[in-house]
Design a protein around this motif. Structure first.
Motif, PDB file in Angstrom:
ATOM      1  N   ASP A 107     -74.678 -19.683 -30.515  1.00  0.00           N
ATOM      2  CA  ASP A 107     -73.435 -20.186 -29.282  1.00  0.00           C
ATOM      3  C   ASP A 107     -73.939 -21.813 -28.933  1.00  0.00           C
ATOM      4  OD1 ASP A 107     -72.505 -17.897 -29.838  1.00  0.00           O
ATOM      5  OD2 ASP A 107     -72.640 -16.981 -27.769  1.00  0.00           O
ATOM      6  N   GLU A 108     -75.199 -21.848 -29.078  1.00  0.00           N
ATOM      7  CA  GLU A 108     -75.643 -23.087 -28.326  1.00  0.00           C
ATOM      8  C   GLU A 108     -75.489 -24.331 -29.203  1.00  0.00           C
ATOM      9  OE1 GLU A 108     -77.536 -24.437 -24.522  1.00  0.00           O
ATOM     10  OE2 GLU A 108     -76.384 -22.669 -25.254  1.00  0.00           O
ATOM     11  N   GLY A 109     -75.465 -23.981 -30.415  1.00  0.00           N
ATOM     12  CA  GLY A 109     -75.174 -24.981 -31.410  1.00  0.00           C
ATOM     13  C   GLY A 109     -74.362 -26.182 -31.115  1.00  0.00           C
ATOM     14  N   GLY A 110     -74.723 -27.232 -31.277  1.00  0.00           N
ATOM     15  CA  GLY A 110     -73.975 -28.545 -31.020  1.00  0.00           C
ATOM     16  C   GLY A 110     -73.948 -28.964 -29.424  1.00  0.00           C
ATOM     17  N   GLU A 111     -74.752 -28.377 -28.727  1.00  0.00           N
ATOM     18  CA  GLU A 111     -75.060 -28.726 -27.127  1.00  0.00           C
ATOM     19  C   GLU A 111     -76.393 -28.072 -26.797  1.00  0.00           C
ATOM     20  OE1 GLU A 111     -72.474 -27.075 -24.131  1.00  0.00           O
ATOM     21  OE2 GLU A 111     -71.937 -25.423 -25.549  1.00  0.00           O
ATOM     22  N   CYS A 112     -77.064 -28.243 -27.854  1.00  0.00           N
ATOM     23  CA  CYS A 112     -78.560 -27.548 -27.663  1.00  0.00           C
ATOM     24  C   CYS A 112     -79.542 -28.542 -27.281  1.00  0.00           C
ATOM     25  CB  CYS A 112     -78.822 -26.702 -28.942  1.00  0.00           C
ATOM     26  SG  CYS A 112     -80.728 -26.035 -28.870  1.00  0.00           S
ATOM     27  N   HIS A 113     -80.376 -28.325 -26.148  1.00  0.00           N
ATOM     28  CA  HIS A 113     -81.404 -29.278 -25.835  1.00  0.00           C
ATOM     29  C   HIS A 113     -82.564 -29.483 -26.867  1.00  0.00           C
ATOM     30  CE1 HIS A 113     -83.698 -31.747 -23.090  1.00  0.00           C
ATOM     31  NE2 HIS A 113     -84.798 -31.107 -23.213  1.00  0.00           N
ATOM     32  N   LEU A 114     -82.839 -28.210 -27.591  1.00  0.00           N
ATOM     33  CA  LEU A 114     -83.797 -28.029 -28.355  1.00  0.00           C
ATOM     34  C   LEU A 114     -83.348 -29.067 -29.843  1.00  0.00           C
ATOM     35  CD1 LEU A 114     -86.452 -26.845 -29.737  1.00  0.00           C
ATOM     36  CD2 LEU A 114     -85.191 -24.909 -30.503  1.00  0.00           C
ATOM     37  N   GLN A 115     -82.223 -28.777 -29.995  1.00  0.00           N
ATOM     38  CA  GLN A 115     -81.626 -29.618 -31.498  1.00  0.00           C
ATOM     39  C   GLN A 115     -81.658 -31.151 -30.929  1.00  0.00           C
ATOM     40  OE1 GLN A 115     -77.703 -28.318 -31.784  1.00  0.00           O
ATOM     41  NE2 GLN A 115     -78.090 -26.961 -33.525  1.00  0.00           N
ATOM     42  N   ASP A 116     -81.393 -31.511 -29.902  1.00  0.00           N
ATOM     43  CA  ASP A 116     -81.438 -32.986 -29.287  1.00  0.00           C
ATOM     44  C   ASP A 116     -82.896 -33.285 -29.394  1.00  0.00           C
ATOM     45  OD1 ASP A 116     -78.876 -33.204 -28.803  1.00  0.00           O
ATOM     46  OD2 ASP A 116     -78.967 -32.947 -26.732  1.00  0.00           O
ATOM     47  N   MET A 117     -83.703 -32.681 -29.022  1.00  0.00           N
ATOM     48  CA  MET A 117     -85.245 -33.051 -28.975  1.00  0.00           C
ATOM     49  C   MET A 117     -85.847 -33.081 -30.245  1.00  0.00           C
ATOM     50  SD  MET A 117     -85.749 -33.716 -25.608  1.00  0.00           S
ATOM     51  CE  MET A 117     -84.003 -34.261 -25.917  1.00  0.00           C
ATOM     52  N   THR A 118     -85.306 -32.102 -31.070  1.00  0.00           N
ATOM     53  CA  THR A 118     -85.643 -32.116 -32.542  1.00  0.00           C
ATOM     54  C   THR A 118     -85.321 -33.391 -33.278  1.00  0.00           C
ATOM     55  OG1 THR A 118     -85.802 -29.564 -32.549  1.00  0.00           O
ATOM     56  CG2 THR A 118     -85.833 -30.717 -34.530  1.00  0.00           C
ATOM     57  N   VAL A 119     -84.297 -33.762 -33.160  1.00  0.00           N
ATOM     58  CA  VAL A 119     -83.732 -34.758 -33.673  1.00  0.00           C
ATOM     59  C   VAL A 119     -84.412 -36.249 -33.304  1.00  0.00           C
ATOM     60  CG1 VAL A 119     -81.681 -36.425 -34.125  1.00  0.00           C
ATOM     61  CG2 VAL A 119     -81.505 -33.802 -34.436  1.00  0.00           C
ATOM     62  N   MET A 120     -84.517 -36.104 -32.036  1.00  0.00           N
ATOM     63  CA  MET A 120     -85.200 -37.182 -31.196  1.00  0.00           C
ATOM     64  C   MET A 120     -86.563 -37.490 -31.619  1.00  0.00           C
ATOM     65  SD  MET A 120     -85.540 -37.918 -27.201  1.00  0.00           S
ATOM     66  CE  MET A 120     -83.880 -37.602 -26.857  1.00  0.00           C
ATOM     67  N   THR A 121     -87.361 -36.372 -31.996  1.00  0.00           N
ATOM     68  CA  THR A 121     -88.904 -36.533 -32.539  1.00  0.00           C
ATOM     69  C   THR A 121     -89.052 -36.900 -33.900  1.00  0.00           C
ATOM     70  OG1 THR A 121     -88.870 -34.116 -32.662  1.00  0.00           O
ATOM     71  CG2 THR A 121     -89.896 -35.120 -30.507  1.00  0.00           C
ATOM     72  N   GLY A 122     -87.762 -36.624 -34.849  1.00  0.00           N
ATOM     73  CA  GLY A 122     -87.802 -36.995 -36.065  1.00  0.00           C
ATOM     74  C   GLY A 122     -87.979 -35.838 -37.025  1.00  0.00           C
ATOM     75  N   HIS A 123     -88.273 -34.537 -36.557  1.00  0.00           N
ATOM     76  CA  HIS A 123     -88.551 -33.546 -37.142  1.00  0.00           C
ATOM     77  C   HIS A 123     -87.409 -32.946 -38.161  1.00  0.00           C
ATOM     78  CE1 HIS A 123     -90.417 -29.505 -38.115  1.00  0.00           C
ATOM     79  NE2 HIS A 123     -89.160 -28.926 -37.758  1.00  0.00           N
ATOM     80  N   CYS A 124     -87.602 -33.099 -39.201  1.00  0.00           N
ATOM     81  CA  CYS A 124     -86.589 -32.436 -40.497  1.00  0.00           C
ATOM     82  C   CYS A 124     -86.998 -31.499 -41.310  1.00  0.00           C
ATOM     83  CB  CYS A 124     -86.185 -33.960 -41.092  1.00  0.00           C
ATOM     84  SG  CYS A 124     -87.285 -34.674 -41.943  1.00  0.00           S
TER      85      CYS A 124
END
Length: 903
Positions: A107-124
């Motif tokens: 339900d949090e997908g697309g507005e998830c702080h964890l997603q934002d921070m994961t992308v921000m740190t370059g984790h893929c």
């Protein structure tokens, strides 16, 4: 300000804050999890690592946590240093080892702080190939959903729930190397602020259970800025729509009002908009009619003349003013009881003529000594109660200051302060949920509460009237309260209409005035019953009894009722008499009620989600809500129905406005109290185009493919700059018109950081709203001289007092599906000794008679009630039809009440 260096660039920062706060305020992207602007720093997640250098010559530096390091003069850090970047990536790698791969269904997908921070740190990618840690999820009630497998152990949930909001039924449970955040056993979360877990949690552990029933991704929601309509505080919200139905409400940051949080009634009460009781089509004589048929009949009724209008404290200023314009100022009535009208008028006069200022909710949070007189704040004005919980930390903060511990270093501050709390005194008719942090409490009838208040005022200023025959215990308590208020820097007095007592309100004002007179300027905060109670009071309309008298004097009178169920305002017999005596009854409302059932013509009014309007909160702050979608049925704003009805009825000349901006302009010109209303939000022609839809919004064509394969032209909004599209103008939206918070790389609610002048501070361009009420520069006031006599307890004729519930006492939220499951059953509350004397036990029925009203209710035992009183749940039983406080007669349900019983 201090000069710090970020990647060799000199920047100005607040030295009282930490480096993470400074970097985010300056616009840098630094990832974080455990830190939250309202909760402070604990250094639990290690995600905000940066490299710190001693000086310009230091090329090695060391890794530090930005949230745990002060932004001191000369500090040099690097966010982009490779070692810091690598460290942050490693933290994410560790967190993601056990995190499920369920973003597409979360339900949090697309507005998830964890997603934002994961992308921000370059984790893929992930390198962990072993089994993941798993948990069993809990049932936490109809409002909040639980999915523990997504947890990253940031501690935010328990820190907010236990330390900030004062809840005790959610905790962190540890078994070896596993930590579980939840309840000791399945059950409904008990805190009135549990819904904030949805936004506080940076992942999808806690999600909105009401949204889950009609789920839509954030980017597919059409949104608009709005105001909560479920109490008088005026909390700011952002509401979202999809497929023509309202899907959710989330917090909209306003530094001066609700800040980062909402209560559960405000967050989940939106469901009433989609309830089965909604009125979506006009009714004429109880049968469905077209819009043209309803307007034609409405016009015929208006042409007959002799009309009165009954306004509403839950309708907008514009709706009330439109009705006032249509019927004339002398034939417009407030739609509230005499008692409520008098109390609101008294409060308004006190705030205007006295020296004490009505504080904002942010001011309340920073008060360092508080006296609550006659209010159950948690159940009547919940976010105010949340602010008061923070206020008791203000005075003890000096302990940390003396040890040079900054306020943001939360865990260290709490370690020093321990259980020390600032002065908070609560005098109320029964126990409240703030009693656990109170310095002292006093429970009594309204008159006795008022006597304590007057005694406190006299203890502050001996020239204030003295209270005679006061017990020594209360004299000492009054002296203790007075001493605490005098010794503080920012004293505050809180009261309101809940006791339905003029004396309680006057006593609260007396305390604040005594403080002001003796050189201790105090805040005076009054709670109000409904979202626009104070705004309606500022129109100075007469109460409902005057409308009844007018109809009784002129039987051929037509009554137009605006968004009001009169059966909640007065005894049923009196309202029935009004309905029968009126020649015609026209009701404009959005929800079915006993009043709409009795109406000849019912016009479907728009809710807050389907209309634009202005509300005045209990502070005196006027704020604007905006339409989020155009309803597919005949629903329209109340003021627009009245405008179109007047045109049909041939009295168009009486309405000097065409659209919303014209209406607010005319209202500001005709009523001096509302002269600033046009400044609440930019007029349509003054603002550029602002999109209600995110730029990832999808399905505009497919949503209507069953009607046409061609994408229709988006609706036009003639009343605001908000557009029903993804397209915005080049200029940034004014704060009052921000439909949602989003910034590149920041999809979660944490994106509000990008819209603040400083993290946790005001929005850029100022916080929404305009204050309409300020104390007079030269206040003309004198102390109240009438002190009520002490209440004499009568076991055979107990005093009925209202008991408030956050779920049930407010009219509209009861129609929300999730909240309806939490509404208690009607009851009469008795002290156990009183019940024993009557020979009744808990759960048995008893007959309650007061005046001409009689009710049979279950007995609920509450030993926190003063002797000689009985409690009825406000809103759940027709206590509003009983003059309250009132003496009552109690008898077993199968025993006939003696003639002449009660008072």
């Amino acid at each position: 300000m201090a000069t710090i260096y970020i990647d060799n660039e000199a920047k100005e920062a607040n030295p009282k804050e930490n480096l993470l706060h400074a970097c985010l305020s300056l616009g840098y992207n630094v990832p974080y999890f455990c830190w939250h602007p309202a909760l402070g720093s604990v250094g639990a997640c290690r995600q905000c690592a940066v490299k710190q250098f001693r000086n310009e010559q230091d090329a090695t530096g060391k890794l530090i946590m930005a949230c745990m390091t002060p932004a001191s003069e000369g500090t040099r850090i690097s966010i982009a240093d490779p070692e810091a970047v690598s460290f942050r990536a490693a933290v994410i790698q560790g967190l993601m080892q056990n995190h499920p791969h369920d973003c597409p269904v979360c339900d949090e997908g697309g507005e998830c702080h964890l997603q934002d921070m994961t992308v921000m740190t370059g984790h893929c990618m992930r390198s962990y190939s072993f089994g993941k840690r798993t948990f069993r999820n809990q049932y936490l009630g109809p409002l909040v959903n639980h999915e523990m497998n997504r947890c990253i152990q940031c501690q935010r949930c328990v820190r907010f729930y236990r330390e900030y909001a004062g809840g005790d039924d959610l905790n962190a449970f540890r078994l070896r190397d596993n930590i579980f955040f939840g309840r000791a056993e399945d059950g409904v979360l008990e805190s009135e602020f549990s819904g904030n877990l949805v936004e506080v949690c940076p992942t999808g552990v806690f999600t909105d259970a009401t949204l889950k029933k009609h789920y839509t991704r954030k980017w597919d929601l059409q949104m608009a800025p709005s105001i909560c309509v479920h109490c008088g505080l005026g909390c700011n919200t952002s509401v979202g729509e999809r497929y023509g139905s309202l899907r959710r409400a989330v917090n909209r940051y306003n530094h001066e009002v609700n800040g980062y949080f909402l209560c559960d009634r405000g967050r989940f009460g939106y469901e009433f908009v989609e309830s089965h009781e909604r009125i979506r089509f006009p009714l004429v004589n109880g049968k469905s009619a077209t819009k043209n048929e309803a307007l034609e009949r409405f016009g015929e009724i208006l042409r007959e003349g002799n009309i009165i209008g009954v306004g509403s404290p839950r309708a907008s200023l514009e709706g009330n003013f439109a009705l006032r314009t249509l019927v004339g100022p002398d034939r417009f009535f407030a739609g509230t009881s005499d008692q409520e009208s008098q109390l609101l008028s008294t409060m308004l006069r006190i705030l205007r003529e006295g020296p004490a200022r009505s504080p904002s909710l942010d001011d309340i949070e920073h008060a360092d000594a508080v006296f609550v007189l006659g209010e159950d704040v948690t159940n009547v004005a919940p976010i105010m109660a949340l602010k008061l919980r923070q206020s008791v930390r203000q005075a003890p903060m000096k302990l940390a200051t003396d040890l040079h511990i900054p306020e943001w270093l939360d865990q260290s501050v709490r370690e020093v302060v321990q259980e020390t709390k600032g002065p908070l005194f609560i005098a109320a008719p029964y126990a409240t949920k703030l009693d656990d942090i109170a310095t002292a409490t006093y429970r009594a009838t309204p008159d006795d509460l008022a006597r304590l208040g007057f005694a406190v005022a006299h203890a502050i200023d001996p020239t204030a009237p003295e209270v005679t025959a006061l017990p020594e215990e209360l004299t000492n308590m009054a002296a203790q309260i007075a001493s605490a208020l005098i010794s503080s820097n920012r004293p505050l007095v809180v009261s309101g209409t809940s006791c339905r007592s003029q004396s309680v309100i006057e006593a609260a004002a007396q305390v604040a005035w005594a403080l002001c007179k003796t050189g201790h300027p105090a805040g005076l905060s009054f709670t109000t019953p409904e979202c626009n109670s104070l705004g309606l009071a500022m129109m100075e309309a007469r109460p409902l009894s005057a409308a009844m008298q007018a109809v009784g004097t002129e039987p051929a009178t037509t009554v137009i009722v605006l968004e009001n169920d009169l059966f909640r305002r007065a005894p049923a017999s009196e309202v029935t008499s009004l309905v029968r005596s009126a020649r015609h009854l026209v009701v404009l409302d959005h929800t079915e009620s006993a009043t709409t059932e009795a109406a000849e013509v019912v016009l479907p009014a728009g809710t807050f989600a389907e209309s634009d309007g202005t509300l005045v909160n209990s502070e005196g702050r006027a704020q604007r809500f905006f339409q989020v979608f155009v309803p597919s049925s005949d629903v329209e704003e109340s003021w627009r129905w009245l405008r179109e009805g007047s045109m049909t009825g041939g009295i168009e000349a009486e309405t000097k406005w065409q659209g919303f901006d014209d209406l607010t302009t005319v209202m500001a010109a005709e009523l001096p109290a509302f002269a600033s209303i046009p400044l609440v939000a930019p007029a349509r022609k003054a603002g550029g185009k602002i999109a209600r839809e995110p730029n990832r919004y999808s399905g505009r064509t497919s949503m209507l493919a069953n009607i046409s394969v061609h994408e229709p032209k988006p609706p036009d909004d003639p009343d605001s700059a908000l557009a029903f599209s993804m397209e915005s103008g080049p200029a940034p939206a004014p704060s009052a018109l921000l439909p949602f918070f989003w910034a590149p790389g920041w999809n979660s609610i944490q994106s509000v950081n990008k819209f603040q002048s400083e993290i946790g501070g005001h929005l850029r361009g100022g916080d929404p709203g305009v204050r309409l009420i300020e104390p007079s520069p030269q206040p003309d006031w004198k102390y109240f001289s009438t002190v009520p006599a002490a209440y004499i307890s009568k076991t055979d004729a107990p005093l009925l007092i209202p008991i408030f519930h956050i779920f049930g006492s407010e009219e509209l939220s009861c129609h929300a599906h999730g909240i309806a499951q939490l509404v208690p059953r009607p009851y009469v509350a008795l002290h156990s000794a009183h019940a024993s004397g009557l020979g009744v036990k808990a759960g048995e029925e008893i007959k309650v008679t007061a005046g001409n009203a009689s009710l049979e209710l279950e007995v609920l035992l509450r030993d926190d009630l003063p002797r000689g009183t009985a409690g009825l749940p406000a809103g759940l039983v027709p206590i509003d039809a009983i003059p309250s406080p009132a003496l009552a007669t109690l008898a077993p349900a199968n025993v006939k009440t003696p003639a002449g019983g009660g008072a």
